[in-house]
Structure formats: C-alpha cells, structure tokens
Design an enzyme around this catalytic site. Structure first.
Site, short mmCIF file in Angstrom:
data_model
loop_
_atom_site.label_atom_id
_atom_site.label_comp_id
_atom_site.label_asym_id
_atom_site.label_seq_id
_atom_site.Cartn_x
_atom_site.Cartn_y
_atom_site.Cartn_z
CE1 TYR A 115 -0.24 -3.41 -3.33
CE2 TYR A 115 -1.92 -2.51 -1.87
CZ TYR A 115 -0.61 -2.56 -2.30
OH TYR A 115 0.33 -1.78 -1.69
CD GLU A 136 -3.27 0.56 0.94
OE1 GLU A 136 -2.74 -0.28 1.65
OE2 GLU A 136 -2.92 0.80 -0.23
CG ASP A 147 3.96 -2.97 6.38
OD1 ASP A 147 3.85 -2.45 5.26
OD2 ASP A 147 2.99 -3.30 7.08
#
Lengths: 269, 395
Positions: free
Chosen positions: A175, A50, A61
């Site tokens: 995911y 990734e 993040d």
C-alpha cells in the site's frame, strides 16, 4: 490454499490490467447497505474490496472516515458482526476482501483467534495503519498460517532501507500512501509519487497499490498508469453520505464506483 | 528483581511500549531517536539544557519538609518536591525545554502539542516563544472550557490554541488531532509530547528529561535525612511527574513507589481514568500499555475532575512497573482529590493543581497502612491557580 487477492493480481497482470480497490466503512449507514454494496461492487468494477473496521480513535483518518466510523460504532458494529457479514457475503461472491482495521480491536480480540476466524469467514487480507512490520511478528506468523495477506504501507517519507523490510513482510500487495497525511479527498496529488513507486518497483515484483487522497476518475487514471492498483475511500464514503434513501445509497454509490473503475480501465497498457 | 534495562533498543518495556504509528512517521521517529541518543551524550547539549533549567526555569527546586501537614499524620514525615515553583508552575517545563532543544537540532520550524489541563500547553507555548518557533496547541473543547486561564496564557504566549470537538473533547482527542497534524506536516513540524506516552522514543525521552526531579530529590533527601525515604508518591495520568520522581530511585528497591490514579466517581463506576487499575493491555497513540476499553477493543471515554489526568491510557513504563511489581498503583476519587487540595492549602499555604491533589488525597490511607513513622516524598507537580475556577463551584 490460494489467496484471492494474490490470484486476482495474477489474473489482472496476465491481461495487463490494473486493480480498482474501493474502500467502505463497514456499518455505514448500516450493515445491510454494506452487504448490498459488497455484493454490487464486483459488477461495478471492483477487483478487491477494502472493508473498514470502525474504531473509536482513527488517527490516520480524515473527517469523512472519522464520521463514518463514529456512526457505525454508535450502531454497535464490531469485529464479530463484520466477520459474520463477510461469512454471509462469501456464499454469493468471490471478490477478494481486505479488512482495514486499527490494531487495538484486533489485539484485544486476540491475534491467534482473530486470524483463525478471519480465514474461516473468507477475508483475504489485513491492512493495519498503526501496525508497522516491526511490531507485527505475531500477526504475520498467524496470517501466514491462515493464508491471509498482510498489506503494509510505504509512505513518501519511507527510507530505502525501510522499504526493503516492508516489501519483504508484505503479501497480497503493498500500500503506497500518496501523500503525507490522513485519509481524505484532495484536489491534487504530489508529483513525486511516480518516482517513489518506480523506486519500490526496483525492489519487488509484488503489486503496488496507491491510496490516500484519490477522489476523481482523472486522478485514478493518472495513478493507474504507474501503480498496479488504485484505492479510493473517502471520496466514495463522501458520495454515500450524501444520500438518505437506502436505494440511492447502494445504487448511486455503485454508479460512482463504476465511473472510477473506468479510470482504471482506460489507463492503457 | 531482575535488572533488565528498559526500554530495550526497540523501545519496549517488557511487553509494553514499542512504536505503533502510521508508516509516514516511522523514518522520522528513527531520526528523532538517533538525534536524541546522541544529544544526551553530548556535552554541549547537556550544558545548554542545564543552563535553561537553572537560569530560565528555576532549577533546582526545593525539597521542602511539610511540618504542619506531617503533624496531621501519625506515620508520615512528608517532604514536598516543589515542581510547582518552576517557571510556568509545573514540572512540564523540564520536558518542553529538553524537547525544544532537540527540535532545534532537527531544524524543525514549527511546534505542535496536545494538552489536557493546559499545563503542558503553556509549557510548550512558553519554550516556543523563548526560541521564536511557531506553535499550535491542540486542546479538547471541554478542557478549553474548564481551563480557561491556561488557554488565555497560551494565546498570550503567541501560540494558537486549536479546539478539538471530536470524541470526548478531552486529552485523548487532542492527541488524536495532534497526531493527524504531525502525519501531515512531519517534514517541518516537531511534536512535543507531554507525557511518558506515545511511540518510542518519546516515553524514554520524556523520562530522561523529567528524571531530573528524582535525581535532585534523591540528593536532597540524603542530605536532609541521611537516608533514603520509605516511599515516593505522585499522581499518574500519563505519568511523567511520577516517573520523573521514581526513575532515579529505581535501583533503591527498598524505596516504595506509589502512583495515584484518578478514580473519578470511583474505580468501580464507569467514570474514572484509572487505566492501570481498571485497564487492559492495548495499543493507543503509538504504544502498548494499559487502556480503558470496551469488550470490542474500542477506547472508553475517561473521566476525572483533573483535566490533566482525564485520559484512558497511561505511559507504558508504568504498565511495566505494575507488572513487575516495582510500583504500586492506587486511586482516589474526585472528592478525595478536592479534600487533598484543601488540606495542603490550609496546612502549608500551598494550593496544588487538581492533578497533584490526587497524591495528597491518598495520604490518609497511606498513613493508615504504614506501621511506623516513614519519610515520604510527594511530587508537588504543579500549582493550582489554573483550577480555582473549577473548584470554586464545588466547595
């Protein structure tokens, strides 16, 4: 045309193995290190890589990837350079590559143009944390046309009704976000992810990979018992950030990845 | 003009708006939408909100004819919608009261918010204190320094002010950090967004709670003048006070809407916050709108003397208004805003917030553009006490 991500999971399934998916921020500390890591990762046990596209406002993040992104942007990394990098690397490795990017750089680039170039460069999948399937009609259409997988997320908060929709729109893999929160290494993982993954599995045959917060070989082993793959990002970037010498940045990061990959291999089944 | 209802069911204003957030938030946003939609139709909720707006915040606010200010301009009869007279000193409390009542309906125990100028932070800390909920406010380090008075007020109200030191250390980064907190604590935390921005249903919800400004103003001007005004004018950062004033006049197509963006050091310089004038289509903080961005689609750092306007984006409905031509957007520079602030202070004895001052900074240009005497309503969105420190060094 076959998609490398899909092929890889078929291959792994045939031998009852799970996937190890390392994440690296492209251009940290520079594009050369990213390139060397990309070339070394398959041997270090990566089944899919990734590649993170740095963004000015990475709101999904935690601090580690924020810092890495900021640094990469300071050095002028952008989508064009990243696609050029993948094009170069593709001549030397067939490891499946998924790009992880926030939506705005892609939207600004132009989705049509972007997907055409993505395919040409040899990227196999897209992971866009701020693009739910409801807003992704154009992107999905273009991605299908260019045989690029669209990986969507399922979170601990996702309702069953939404799960169906997400599973439907996902290709390559799904995911599963192990924790509510942003990316970043954590001491422990919530206990309920096992049940959640089992719930998703009742809805689909597509591979389910788990990411967010996974940082140790022990956690990798635990997760790969239930999931089809394990994604590790911040922990790898954190390792990478501790080294100043280019040689160590590549060799020692790969070594760390190797130790994580062992966790996947030793999960049994 | 086509009369399409915006936003549509999925929160889109034409090609703008929508819901661009991490999956973790999606189910909660759907729940929020359904709670909000039923609340606004619920008599109990409406009465409760009305009660607090009247008894606690001080609504309705006056529509004041600014005689001495009007004298300065040949073509302007200026009416001021006095949101500065509300409790906490700005229009922000209309929205925070509405949202905290929604938060209570959803049984959330903790409130978070982002703030630039600190007005929304103060308005959030205020209602959190009023209802006894825990409150954390994210604020950029640069803004903490230039809005020290509001930081102190928030702390006094029992809120925790969390400094944000990433990126530009202003509103954009405060919102990034608030969203990160929200994604992490979504189960028990309610995010009170302060502008008509963010993912659906926020732009709709904030518009709904702020549109009381225009509903009152429309009645008041009809009573005072027996006719609708020629023009409404308000400053636009995210755009909540502007949309609050405009919305009730949406179908009065002869009433012109004028939004004033922060031109900073000039819209052709690299230091401004004029997202509608200088921005391109893009996605940030949950919705598609106009954004100041680089050729690579990275978000630019905005600039404005007014911390509350110092943001590279704008609410999606404004982008829609611009595209459809319903509103016109102009800009004034930092200097023109300061001139506007001084003008209102000296002619009417009202010191406006630096954000609000942008609307006043445009009056002379508007006066020149008009051909005959026109009634205008200016949204006096907030008072200027918080800015005295900033201005002191500049005058």
């Amino acid at each position: 045309m076959a998609n490398r991500i899909e092929n890889k999971f078929k291959e792994l399934r045939a031998v009852k193995k799970k996937a190890f998916i390392p994440f690296i921020t492209t251009g940290y500390p520079d594009l050369k290190v990213t390139e060397d890591l990309l070339l070394g990762l398959p041997e270090a046990g990566a089944d899919v890589v990734e590649l993170g596209v740095p963004f000015s406002d990475p709101l999904a993040d935690g601090p580690t990837i924020q810092d890495a992104s900021y640094h990469a942007l300071e050095r002028g990394v952008n989508l064009e350079k990243i696609l050029a990098l993948v094009t170069r690397v593709r001549k030397r490795t067939q490891v499946p590559i998924a790009l992880m990017s926030y939506y705005n750089p892609i939207y600004h680039f132009g989705e049509k143009k972007f997907l055409a170039q993505v395919q040409k460069a040899g990227v196999d999948g897209l992971i866009i944390p701020d693009l739910p399937p409801e807003e992704a009609a154009t992107l999905i259409k273009e991605a299908r046309r260019h045989h690029v997988a669209t990986v969507f997320f399922i979170a601990p908060t996702t309702t069953k009704q939404r799960m169906k929709r997400i599973v439907n729109k996902s290709s390559g893999f799904i995911y599963y976000v192990s924790v509510t929160g942003v990316t970043g290494a954590r001491q422990s993982l919530p206990g309920n992810f096992v049940e959640k993954i089992k719930e998703v599995k009742t809805l689909t045959e597509k591979p389910i990979c788990v990411g967010f917060g996974i940082s140790t070989a022990k956690q990798v082993r635990l997760v790969s018992k239930v999931a089809d793959g394990v994604i590790v990002g911040s922990a790898i970037m954190k390792q990478l950030m501790t080294f100043n010498e280019k040689k160590d940045q590549v060799a020692k990061t790969l070594q760390f990845c190797r130790s994580l990959a062992k966790g996947v291999r030793s999960s049994g089944k | 003009m086509k009369k399409r209802k915006v936003p549509n069911k999925t929160g889109h204003f034409g090609s703008f708006g929508g819901c661009f957030v991490p999956e973790t938030l999606m189910s909660m946003l759907a729940e929020l939408e359904s709670v909000f939609m039923s609340a606004v139709k619920d008599v109990t909720f409406k009465e409760e909100l009305k009660f607090y707006l009247k008894e606690y915040a001080g609504r309705p606010t006056n529509l004041y004819y600014a005689a001495r200010l009007s004298e300065k301009f040949k073509n302007l009869e200026i009416f001021l919608k006095r949101e500065d007279l509300l409790h906490t000193g700005a229009h922000k409390v209309n929205n925070t009261l509405g949202q905290i009542l929604i938060a209570r309906r959803m049984n959330k125990k903790r409130i978070i918010a982002e703030t630039g100028a600190g007005q929304h932070g103060v308005a959030t800390a205020t209602v959190a204190a009023l209802f006894g909920l825990q409150c954390d406010i994210y604020m950029g380090q640069e803004d903490i320094e230039r809005q020290a008075l509001n930081v102190f007020r928030m702390k006094l109200l029992g809120a925790r002010v969390i400094p944000v030191t990433s990126g530009s250390q202003t509103l954009k980064d405060a919102m990034n950090e608030a969203i990160r907190d929200w994604v992490t604590n979504v189960e028990d935390t309610f995010y009170i967004i302060g502008s008509v921005a963010g993912p659906h249903p926020y732009p709709l919800m904030v518009r709904e709670f702020q549109s009381i400004i225009g509903r009152e103003a429309r009645k008041q001007i009809l009573k005072k003048r027996g006719k609708l005004p020629g023009c409404l004018i308000a400053c636009v950062g995210g755009g909540s006070n502007a949309l609050g004033l405009f919305h009730a006049f949406y179908k009065d197509t002869k009433v012109k809407f004028l939004g004033v963006e922060a031109g900073g050091l000039g819209v052709h310089s690299d230091k401004n916050s004029a997202a509608l004038i200088r921005g391109e289509d893009g996605v940030l903080h949950g919705s598609k709108s106009k954004l100041l961005q680089t050729a690579d689609g990275q978000i630019k750092i905005a600039h404005s003397i007014a911390a509350g306007l110092d943001y590279p984006g704008v609410g999606p409905e404004h982008a829609y208004y611009k595209k459809t031509g319903r509103a016109e957007y102009v800009s004034v520079t930092d200097q023109e805003a300061i001139a506007g602030l001084k003008l209102l202070s000296k002619t009417e004895g009202i010191i406006p917030a630096l954000e609000t001052a942008h609307a006043f900074g445009y009056l002379s240009k508007l006066n020149r553009k008009l051909k005959h005497k026109t009634d205008i309503i200016v949204c006096l969105s907030g008072r200027g006490d918080k800015d005295v420190g900033t201005i002191k060094g500049l005058i």
